[in-house]
Design an enzyme around this catalytic site. Structure first.
Site, PDB file in Angstrom:
ATOM      1  CE  LYS A 139     -38.497 -96.824  33.246  1.00  0.00           C
ATOM      2  NZ  LYS A 139     -38.218 -97.392  34.604  1.00  0.00           N
ATOM      3  CD  GLU A 154     -25.229 -87.782  42.022  1.00  0.00           C
ATOM      4  OE1 GLU A 154     -25.227 -88.709  41.193  1.00  0.00           O
ATOM      5  OE2 GLU A 154     -26.028 -86.841  41.978  1.00  0.00           O
ATOM      6  CB  CYS A 157     -30.251 -83.727  40.826  1.00  0.00           C
ATOM      7  SG  CYS A 157     -31.495 -82.467  40.570  1.00  0.00           S
ATOM      8  CD  GLU A 182     -32.064 -80.802  33.191  1.00  0.00           C
ATOM      9  OE1 GLU A 182     -31.124 -80.636  34.000  1.00  0.00           O
ATOM     10  OE2 GLU A 182     -32.422 -79.931  32.391  1.00  0.00           O
TER      11      GLU A 182
HETATM   12  P1  NDP Z   1     -30.870 -93.813  37.172  1.00  0.00           P
HETATM   13  O1  NDP Z   1     -30.024 -93.170  36.144  1.00  0.00           O
HETATM   14  O2  NDP Z   1     -30.462 -95.123  37.697  1.00  0.00           O
HETATM   15  O3  NDP Z   1     -32.357 -94.019  36.620  1.00  0.00           O
HETATM   16  C1  NDP Z   1     -33.121 -92.939  36.130  1.00  0.00           C
HETATM   17  C2  NDP Z   1     -34.277 -93.492  35.301  1.00  0.00           C
HETATM   18  O4  NDP Z   1     -33.743 -94.127  34.139  1.00  0.00           O
HETATM   19  C3  NDP Z   1     -35.121 -94.560  36.000  1.00  0.00           C
HETATM   20  O5  NDP Z   1     -36.472 -94.402  35.598  1.00  0.00           O
HETATM   21  C4  NDP Z   1     -34.538 -95.839  35.436  1.00  0.00           C
HETATM   22  O6  NDP Z   1     -35.466 -96.886  35.504  1.00  0.00           O
HETATM   23  C5  NDP Z   1     -34.283 -95.440  34.005  1.00  0.00           C
HETATM   24  N1  NDP Z   1     -33.299 -96.245  33.294  1.00  0.00           N
HETATM   25  C6  NDP Z   1     -32.371 -97.096  33.791  1.00  0.00           C
HETATM   26  N2  NDP Z   1     -31.626 -97.624  32.795  1.00  0.00           N
HETATM   27  C7  NDP Z   1     -32.097 -97.102  31.640  1.00  0.00           C
HETATM   28  C8  NDP Z   1     -31.733 -97.224  30.256  1.00  0.00           C
HETATM   29  N3  NDP Z   1     -30.726 -98.004  29.857  1.00  0.00           N
HETATM   30  N4  NDP Z   1     -32.416 -96.525  29.341  1.00  0.00           N
HETATM   31  C9  NDP Z   1     -33.424 -95.711  29.712  1.00  0.00           C
HETATM   32  N5  NDP Z   1     -33.816 -95.541  31.000  1.00  0.00           N
HETATM   33  C10 NDP Z   1     -33.144 -96.214  31.948  1.00  0.00           C
HETATM   34  O7  NDP Z   1     -31.037 -92.729  38.327  1.00  0.00           O
HETATM   35  P2  NDP Z   1     -31.781 -92.893  39.703  1.00  0.00           P
HETATM   36  O8  NDP Z   1     -33.210 -93.262  39.488  1.00  0.00           O
HETATM   37  O9  NDP Z   1     -30.939 -93.754  40.572  1.00  0.00           O
HETATM   38  O10 NDP Z   1     -31.781 -91.370  40.243  1.00  0.00           O
HETATM   39  C11 NDP Z   1     -30.697 -90.817  40.885  1.00  0.00           C
HETATM   40  C12 NDP Z   1     -29.836 -90.005  39.920  1.00  0.00           C
HETATM   41  O11 NDP Z   1     -30.635 -89.028  39.254  1.00  0.00           O
HETATM   42  C13 NDP Z   1     -28.760 -89.221  40.634  1.00  0.00           C
HETATM   43  O12 NDP Z   1     -27.541 -89.345  39.930  1.00  0.00           O
HETATM   44  C14 NDP Z   1     -29.244 -87.779  40.571  1.00  0.00           C
HETATM   45  O13 NDP Z   1     -28.225 -86.832  40.625  1.00  0.00           O
HETATM   46  C15 NDP Z   1     -29.983 -87.756  39.277  1.00  0.00           C
HETATM   47  N6  NDP Z   1     -30.969 -86.681  39.253  1.00  0.00           N
HETATM   48  C16 NDP Z   1     -30.754 -85.573  38.459  1.00  0.00           C
HETATM   49  C17 NDP Z   1     -31.650 -84.498  38.484  1.00  0.00           C
HETATM   50  C18 NDP Z   1     -31.463 -83.285  37.608  1.00  0.00           C
HETATM   51  O14 NDP Z   1     -32.427 -82.544  37.418  1.00  0.00           O
HETATM   52  N7  NDP Z   1     -30.284 -83.025  37.062  1.00  0.00           N
HETATM   53  C19 NDP Z   1     -32.836 -84.524  39.356  1.00  0.00           C
HETATM   54  C20 NDP Z   1     -32.981 -85.738  40.105  1.00  0.00           C
HETATM   55  C21 NDP Z   1     -32.068 -86.779  40.047  1.00  0.00           C
HETATM   56  P3  NDP Z   1     -35.371 -97.948  36.734  1.00  0.00           P
HETATM   57  O15 NDP Z   1     -35.434 -97.157  38.000  1.00  0.00           O
HETATM   58  O16 NDP Z   1     -36.581 -98.758  36.543  1.00  0.00           O
HETATM   59  O17 NDP Z   1     -34.066 -98.662  36.570  1.00  0.00           O
END
Ligand code: NDP
Length: 495
Positions: free
Chosen positions: A193, A399, A302, A268
């Site tokens: 997804k 962050e 991240c 992650e």
């Molecule tokens: P989000 O947490 O907003 O979203 C991540 C994913 O989760 C998206 O595909 C989102 O879909 C989906 N999602 C949203 N709500 C739900 C839910 N209730 N249940 C299941 N899935 C859900 O993060 P961002 O996309 O904004 O990415 C940025 C964040 O990711 C930052 O905090 C960053 O630090 C972290 N990150 C961590 C990494 C690591 O390896 N530790 C690497 C890269 C990023 P949709 O976009 O359609 O809402």
């Protein structure tokens, strides 16, 4: 310089009526709802994707279970061969994938080519190599023998089943590859997804995976909002979630997985990563290090550093040198090969960063450089340097996930360690020094899943990666991922 011309195949792909990728091909979505994909460099709608409904989710899960039956019985060498072929296909379609990625995420084209394609292929090959090397162990039990009977035992590593891979928008190709490669090399099937902001490249990769010989259902892609991810995690037909994203969503995902049926979860998450400059550091090296640690892909990584600690006597000259570096960055269109600094990935994120600039001002932090949005239809923000007023300043603790480096001075090394660890997160950190002996003594004192010395942000597939404290659960890369994608079965035999 000007924008490179889009390949005809890219324009053709963007213009398609994108369905959902289920069972080795596109199927029409059960709903008419569409999500617009917007190019953050100019605000234009470049494509529309389907917003999956419940019957699509059921269909994808059913297909993934059938795919699992076939794929988990495929020999490890045959699984590896498919993944190696997919890596070749990524490289053969390098420019097309990189251009699609740049159009949907605003990532500058060099980074799209180097990370989203080249590095993704490199990681994929690393994972593929593991398919033939996953082993259990033999054990001699100490049970009593009453009539000469003996015992032996061994362990099997079995694929966990159907994995849900939830991918954020910052590296939508590479992170999707980490997840699908972990799942497929261990014999699991996976439903990806993607983020609703960046759903396109993974659809193209799913086509390439079928071309590489992946059986139907082993990889499905469901586009849609976060609710699609939630429904997949809670579905009785899925067995594990591998989530990369923000801390709040990660906590909700972890809770949902546990409540569903103790569904296995790898999380992650984000962080507030620290950089500590020891006093012996060369100031030019420090400034270059900050560009690497904090400004690559506009800070939307991240592992990127957001909090920088320098000795009180050096903080001003370091910020001065960094200001000079930032002033020379060429900000522009991500499709222009001369551009060094592009937009952030979406309007919401740009507005969130504007909110951080306001907060910094209201808390009397010093904005040393930047601190504004760049006017225009694109989602541009200025690369920014902030000097925090106190250790409680928001910019030193929350962050931002943007191109904002926040500084704070220290006086003693004890204070430096305290400042670096004074955060609920623990994804990554780095120390910069010419004294490697001192660095090695300090590394164990730093609370982070990865500690770099004289480098930051660089990931290698052989080196485990993941967070401690609130930055996540589980590890990717190395051999560590195998624990998360397999169940350990013990077999005992009396003879
Ligand atoms: P989000 O947490 O907003 O979203 C991540 C994913 O989760 C998206 O595909 C989102 O879909 C989906 N999602 C949203 N709500 C739900 C839910 N209730 N249940 C299941 N899935 C859900 O993060 P961002 O996309 O904004 O990415 C940025 C964040 O990711 C930052 O905090 C960053 O630090 C972290 N990150 C961590 C990494 C690591 O390896 N530790 C690497 C890269 C990023 P949709 O976009 O359609 O809402």
């Amino acid at each position: 310089m000007s924008d490179i011309a889009l390949l005809p195949s890219v324009s053709q792909f963007l213009g398609r009526d994108h369905g959902l990728y289920i069972d080795g091909g596109y199927v029409a979505c059960s709903t008419t709802a569409k999500l617009k994909v917007i190019n953050p460099a100019n605000g234009e709608v470049i494509a529309q994707v389907s917003d999956a409904g419940q019957s699509d989710i059921d269909c994808a899960v059913n297909s993934a279970n059938l795919g699992f039956k076939i794929w988990s019985k495929t020999s490890p060498a045959a699984r590896a061969a498919v993944l190696f072929k997919l890596a070749d296909l990524l490289e053969q379609n390098r420019e097309e994938l990189a251009q699609i990625e740049t159009c949907q995420s605003g990532k500058i084209i060099h980074i799209a080519r180097a990370f989203e394609v080249d590095q993704a292929a490199h990681f994929l090959r690393y994972y593929a190599g593991w398919a033939t090397k996953i082993t259990g162990e033999t054990i001699t039990p100490s049970l009593p023998s009453f009539a000469g009977e003996r015992y032996t035992a061994f362990t099997l590593r079995e694929p966990v089943g159907v994995v849900v891979g939830i991918v954020p928008w910052n590296f939508s190709t590479m992170i999707a590859i980490w997840k699908l490669a972990s799942a497929l090399t261990t014999g699991c099937s996976i439903i990806i997804k993607p983020s609703e902001f960046t759903p396109l490249t993974i659809l193209r990769i799913a086509e390439l995976a079928s071309e590489a010989g992946l059986p139907p259902g082993a990889l499905n892609v469901l586009t849609g909002s976060g609710l699609v991810g939630k429904a997949l995690i809670e579905h009785p037909g899925t067995d594990k979630v591998s989530f990369t994203g923000s801390v709040p969503t990660g906590i909700a995902v972890g809770k949902g997985a546990m409540d569903a049926k103790l569904t296995r979860a790898t999380l992650e998450l984000g962080g507030k990563n620290s950089v500590g400059f020891l006093r012996d550091i060369d100031l030019d090296k420090a400034a270059d290090g900050i560009i690497e640690a904090g400004f690559l892909h506009s800070g939307q990584i991240c592992a990127a550093a957001e909090r920088f600690f320098a000795h009180r006597s050096q903080i001003e000259p370091i910020m001065e040198k960094l200001s000079q570096r930032l002033a020379s960055l060429k900000i522009g269109s991500p499709l222009d090969e001369a551009t060094q600094f592009g937009p952030v990935t979406n309007k919401q994120h740009q507005q969130k960063l504007a909110g951080f600039f306001e907060t910094a001002r209201s808390e009397n932090s010093t904005i040393v450089y930047g601190g504004k949005l760049i006017e225009g239809p694109g989602c541009y923000v200025e690369p920014t340097i902030i000097l925090a007023n106190s250790i409680n300043d928001t910019l030193l603790n929350e962050e931002t996930f943007g191109p904002i480096a926040t500084f704070f001075p220290y006086d003693t090394e004890e204070e430096l360690l305290h400042l670096m660890n004074n955060t609920p997160y623990g994804l990554s950190a780095s120390l910069w020094t010419n004294d490697l002996s001192k660095a090695l003594r300090l590394v164990p004192e730093i609370q982070a899943g990865t500690v770099w010395v004289n480098m930051h942000t660089m990931l290698d597939p052989a080196v485990p990666f993941g967070g401690i404290k609130s930055s996540g659960i589980g590890r990717e890369f190395g051999s560590a991922f195998i624990d998360d994608y397999t169940e350990l079965k013990s077999v005992m035999i009396r003879y």
